[in-house]
Design a protein around this motif. Structure first.
Motif, short mmCIF file in Angstrom:
data_model
loop_
_atom_site.label_atom_id
_atom_site.label_comp_id
_atom_site.label_asym_id
_atom_site.label_seq_id
_atom_site.Cartn_x
_atom_site.Cartn_y
_atom_site.Cartn_z
N VAL A 119 -3.29 -4.99 -8.53
CA VAL A 119 -2.15 -4.67 -7.68
C VAL A 119 -0.85 -4.67 -8.49
O VAL A 119 -0.64 -5.53 -9.34
N SER A 120 -0.02 -3.71 -8.19
CA SER A 120 1.26 -3.59 -8.87
C SER A 120 2.42 -3.62 -7.88
O SER A 120 3.57 -3.45 -8.27
N ASN A 121 2.11 -3.84 -6.59
CA ASN A 121 3.16 -3.75 -5.57
C ASN A 121 3.21 -4.96 -4.65
O ASN A 121 4.28 -5.52 -4.43
N VAL A 122 2.06 -5.37 -4.10
CA VAL A 122 2.03 -6.53 -3.19
C VAL A 122 0.79 -7.37 -3.48
O VAL A 122 -0.15 -6.91 -4.12
N VAL A 123 0.80 -8.60 -3.00
CA VAL A 123 -0.35 -9.49 -3.13
C VAL A 123 -1.52 -8.89 -2.35
O VAL A 123 -1.34 -8.36 -1.25
N PRO A 124 -2.75 -8.92 -2.90
CA PRO A 124 -3.90 -8.37 -2.17
C PRO A 124 -4.07 -9.02 -0.80
O PRO A 124 -3.78 -10.22 -0.62
N GLU A 177 3.22 -9.08 -12.93
CA GLU A 177 4.17 -10.16 -12.71
C GLU A 177 5.26 -9.78 -11.71
O GLU A 177 5.73 -10.63 -10.93
N ALA A 178 5.64 -8.53 -11.70
CA ALA A 178 6.70 -8.08 -10.78
C ALA A 178 6.34 -8.36 -9.32
O ALA A 178 7.23 -8.60 -8.49
N VAL A 179 5.03 -8.37 -8.99
CA VAL A 179 4.61 -8.64 -7.62
C VAL A 179 5.06 -10.03 -7.19
O VAL A 179 5.37 -10.27 -6.02
N PRO A 212 2.01 -10.17 -17.60
CA PRO A 212 3.45 -10.42 -17.79
C PRO A 212 4.23 -9.12 -18.00
O PRO A 212 3.71 -8.15 -18.57
N VAL A 213 5.48 -9.14 -17.54
CA VAL A 213 6.31 -7.96 -17.76
C VAL A 213 6.56 -7.73 -19.25
O VAL A 213 6.86 -6.62 -19.69
N PRO A 221 1.36 0.76 -15.87
CA PRO A 221 1.17 0.27 -14.50
C PRO A 221 0.62 1.39 -13.61
O PRO A 221 1.09 2.52 -13.65
N LEU A 222 -0.36 1.04 -12.81
CA LEU A 222 -1.05 2.02 -11.98
C LEU A 222 -0.82 1.73 -10.50
O LEU A 222 -0.29 0.69 -10.13
N GLU A 223 -1.25 2.64 -9.65
CA GLU A 223 -1.30 2.38 -8.22
C GLU A 223 -2.36 1.30 -7.96
O GLU A 223 -3.28 1.13 -8.74
N ALA A 224 -2.17 0.57 -6.86
CA ALA A 224 -3.13 -0.48 -6.53
C ALA A 224 -4.52 0.12 -6.30
O ALA A 224 -4.65 1.16 -5.66
N PHE A 225 -5.55 -0.57 -6.83
CA PHE A 225 -6.91 -0.11 -6.56
C PHE A 225 -7.86 -1.31 -6.47
O PHE A 225 -7.62 -2.36 -7.05
#
Length: 282
Positions: A119-124, A177-179, A212-213, A221-225
């Motif tokens: 995940v690169s956007n929100v916690v699963p 890490e950004a999440v 880590p960033v 960084p990819l879309e969440a999968f």
């Protein structure tokens, strides 16, 4: 259905179009004649044959009747439905609210022994607290303008988290890490979510890695999968969920996950990044 960014869905739609073309050729008619028999404009036939438009089930029935191949209807409709399952727009999935999708998702997770998530956007979802899930799903509902059943959807989503504590399920998670820094909900909600991640890390069913960033990127960084055993990949975009089953594409996602794993930190280093994010909230 919009043109899919997944070649699996695109290839499946083209396969249906090819079968329809073969029926037309076997009937020894061209696109103009088929269109006349079906009662629609020739441009519609062209769009279906090129894979630009997906035929409706009624379109398939009319096409087969025009070609004298009514016996092919059931198989073609089944293939067309399979294409629809590969690429599903969120607004369509959530047209009656989010609860049903969450309940259906639980069945998939229950039948999966090893779930790998990046995940690169929100916690699963299966690692979310009630407050975090509520804030996130509230924003999704507001953005999509779909019916509000957030409370019921959150309850269904939290059922997924119970799989962490029962059965032989294993969850291997990679989080950018950004999440940890993205503010979903208020500071209290974020602090609770981050604290929950710390509490879950000792579980034998969970492996949590943080990228880590500052990591030198082996892969961007990819879309969440999400990878469900070796059978399927589910990719989440802004507008749709893409379900990948083609072996070559599945292999690419598994290879990407392996490369992303090499950049992640675990154990004490991962806990340090989480506690740092908690401290930043104050």
């Amino acid at each position: 259905m919009a043109v899919s960014p997944s070649s699996s869905a695109r290839a499946a739609r083209v396969a249906v179009a090819t079968r329809l073309r073969d029926l037309m050729l076997d009937a020894r008619i061209d696109g103009k004649e088929l269109s006349a028999r079906c009662g629609w404009h020739p441009s519609k036939t062209s769009r279906i044959l090129s894979g630009k438009s997906a035929p409706s089930e009624d379109d398939i029935r009319s096409w087969c009747t025009a070609c004298g191949s009514d016996g092919q209807v059931a198989d073609l409709i089944a293939d067309s439905r399979a294409v629809e399952l590969m690429y599903q727009e969120w607004r369509r999935l959530h047209r009656n609210g989010m609860r049903q999708v969450q309940e259906e998702s639980l069945a998939q997770y229950t039948g999966t022994a090893m779930c790998r998530a990046y995940v690169s956007n929100v916690v699963p979802g299966f690692l979310q607290t009630e407050a975090y899930a509520t804030a996130l799903m509230r924003s999704i509902t507001d953005f999509q303008g779909t019916p509000d059943d957030v409370a019921e959807a959150v309850a269904a989503r939290l059922e997924r988290g119970r799989l962490l504590h029962r059965g032989n399920h294993r969850f291997v998670v990679l989080v950018e890490e950004a999440v940890l820094r993205y503010r979903i909900g208020d500071p209290e909600t974020m602090a609770g979510q981050l604290g929950y991640l710390l509490a879950l890390m000792p579980l034998p069913s969970v492996s949590l890695g943080i990228i880590p960033v500052s990591a030198r990127r082996r892969i961007w960084p990819l879309e969440a999968f999400y990878l469900f055993d070796d059978q399927e990949a589910s990719v989440e975009t802004l507008t749709a969920e893409i379900n990948v089953v083609q072996p070559r594409e599945l292999a690419d996602y598994h290879r990407a996950f392996a490369e992303l794993t090499k950049m992640a930190v675990h154990g004490a280093s991962a806990r340090s990044l989480i506690t740092s994010a908690i401290a930043a909230l104050s």
